[in-house]
Design an enzyme around this catalytic site. Structure first.
Site, PDB file in Angstrom:
ATOM      1  CB  SER A  55      -0.938   0.008   1.211  1.00 26.42           C
ATOM      2  OG  SER A  55      -0.180  -0.080   2.392  1.00 26.42           O
ATOM      3  CB  SER A  56       4.138   2.122   1.549  1.00 23.52           C
ATOM      4  OG  SER A  56       4.693   0.858   1.368  1.00 23.52           O
ATOM      5  CG  ASP A  60       7.202  -3.084  -2.840  1.00 21.80           C
ATOM      6  OD1 ASP A  60       7.449  -4.196  -3.337  1.00 21.80           O
ATOM      7  OD2 ASP A  60       7.257  -2.852  -1.622  1.00 21.80           O
TER       8      ASP A  60
HETATM    9  C1  GLA Z   1       9.011  -4.848   0.914  1.00 17.99           C
HETATM   10  C2  GLA Z   1       9.948  -3.863   0.206  1.00 17.99           C
HETATM   11  C3  GLA Z   1      10.427  -4.417  -1.134  1.00 17.99           C
HETATM   12  C4  GLA Z   1      10.967  -5.834  -1.000  1.00 17.99           C
HETATM   13  C5  GLA Z   1       9.996  -6.715  -0.194  1.00 17.99           C
HETATM   14  C6  GLA Z   1      10.559  -8.078   0.098  1.00 17.99           C
HETATM   15  O1  GLA Z   1       7.845  -4.961   0.182  1.00 17.99           O
HETATM   16  O2  GLA Z   1       9.302  -2.633   0.007  1.00 17.99           O
HETATM   17  O3  GLA Z   1      11.379  -3.548  -1.689  1.00 17.99           O
HETATM   18  O4  GLA Z   1      12.231  -5.828  -0.433  1.00 17.99           O
HETATM   19  O5  GLA Z   1       9.620  -6.110   1.034  1.00 17.99           O
HETATM   20  O6  GLA Z   1      10.736  -8.795  -1.067  1.00 17.99           O
END
Ligand code: GLA
Length: 394
Positions: free
Chosen positions: A125-126, A170
């Site tokens: 969500s971030s 993400d």
């Molecule tokens: C979070 C982080 C990503 C990644 C995942 C684990 O979502 O924001 O950058 O490292 O954890 O895969």
């Protein structure tokens, strides 16, 4: 994409006028966990839950933001550096401040935020709020940025303003997601390939409904351990820049240079990169059955070597793994709670959902949320139709 029915009326009530609309999706990672910040390989897909931002232009240089789901409001002048608040407003302020610091002169904006991505469940969500906000602030200022730069800028905002040293997966997925596809992303070169997901497979996400407090601090600790591994191995293998430059045989050979914990972290990352390659090949050749053991090994290694799983995730994976129609199950996202990803035969996914829900509830006393997701399109501006402004959007 369906505009949330409450969004435009809520904007009008808070700020008045007709806003522009933007949305950015959350993501689910099929395999390649915690490898992004080590310059490794990941295989995520954008999902059909988005964060929506309605943006109206202001004549001054003030940013005001309210959220439909969360209390508190943000108000600051772009001429001053905003302070961290420790809540959702940091994502908005962080993106605005990072854009300004990178030389993009923004106009003031009123922002109304509506989130569909379950918060704290490892579905990002971030990144969704960051990317949707960045798009909104740029467009509101008649500015444009390539999606690659946009993703990197949002990651920087999260690293530097929010204080979470996340990788690029993400934000990249939120920008580049494609309907019906997963991305095979090389987090060092940022090259990626789209992999078509077989239509007979559903992405079923099972939310454990727990989020252990350790998540953020342990995340940064894992990253530091990987960096230590690269540093120590680099003393004997001078050519290496990241763990993906080290083979498993080299790691074993130089095991004595690392403490046991760092050794296990490195073993996880090196084997996980290899699993992502194999999973990519399996998807490309239609050998979906091969994903089962790759995902199972990924989960086991996350649990035992990387130590980012938890009891509830292990139970959920165990339950999912033995259902009819399952092609693979593992935890997804940062860990310490959140969700599992299950690849499930489309014809079985309704029954899968019923059984997993009942069994998880029996085992833990918790009622899970289960989402059957489609791999979806990345971030975009949405043009509302005239009737959407009448509060008639459904
Ligand atoms: C979070 C982080 C990503 C990644 C995942 C684990 O979502 O924001 O950058 O490292 O954890 O895969």
């Amino acid at each position: 994409m369906q505009i949330p029915a409450t969004l435009l009326p809520a904007f009008a009530e808070s700020f008045g006028g007709r806003p522009r609309l933007f949305r950015a999706p959350g993501r689910v990672n099929l395999i390649g966990e915690h490898t992004d910040y080590t310059g490794g390989l990941v295989m995520p897909a954008a999902i059909h839950f988005s964060t929506w931002v309605a943006a109206g232009r202001r004549e001054d240089r003030t940013i005001r933001a309210v959220s439909e789901g969360f209390p508190g409001a943000l108000e600051f002048s772009l001429d001053l550096t905003p302070k961290r608040q420790g809540n959702w407003t940091d994502y908005v302020a962080g993106v605005a401040a990072t854009l300004e610091a990178a030389g993009h002169r923004l106009r003031g904006a009123n922002l109304f935020i509506h989130g569909e991505v379950p918060v704290g469940s490892g579905l990002s969500s971030s990144a969704a709020i960051e990317v949707a906000t960045a798009l909104a602030l740029l467009k509101n200022s008649d500015l444009f940025m390539e999606p690659m730069q946009l993703a990197l800028l949002c990651q920087r905002a999260e690293n530097e303003f929010v204080g979470m040293r996340c990788g690029i997966m993400d934000q990249f997925t939120s920008c580049y997601g494609r309907a019906g596809h997963a991305l095979l992303l090389d987090c060092r070169s940022l090259e990626f390939r789209l992999l078509a997901l077989p239509p007979k497979v559903h992405l079923v996400i099972c939310n454990t409904m727990v989020r252990h407090e350790l998540a953020a601090s342990e995340y940064n600790a894992r990253r530091a351990e990987c960096e230590e591994g690269v540093r120590k191995l680099g003393e004997i293998l001078p050519g290496i820049r990241a763990l993906r430059d080290v083979t498993l045989a080299q790691l074993q050979e130089h095991r004595s240079r690392l403490n046991d914990q760092v050794f296990r972290r490195c073993r996880y990352i090196i084997t996980e990169n290899d699993r992502v390659c194999q999973a990519g090949a399996a998807l490309q050749t239609g050998a979906v059955d091969e994903l089962y053991h790759l995902m199972a090994d990924s989960h086991r290694s996350l649990r035992d070597d990387y130590e980012v799983s938890c009891r509830e995730l292990d139970i959920m994976v165990e339950i999912g793994s033995r259902q009819r129609g399952i092609y693979g199950a593992r935890m997804t996202g940062g860990g310490f709670g959140g969700c599992t990803i299950n690849l499930v035969e489309a014809a079985e996914s309704a029954e899968f959902q019923r059984r997993v829900s009942a069994e998880y509830q029996r085992a833990t006393g918790l009622r899970p949320d289960i989402y059957v997701c489609e791999a979806s399109q990345g971030a975009e501006a949405i043009e509302p139709a005239a009737e959407d402004f009448k509060g008639g959007a459904q």
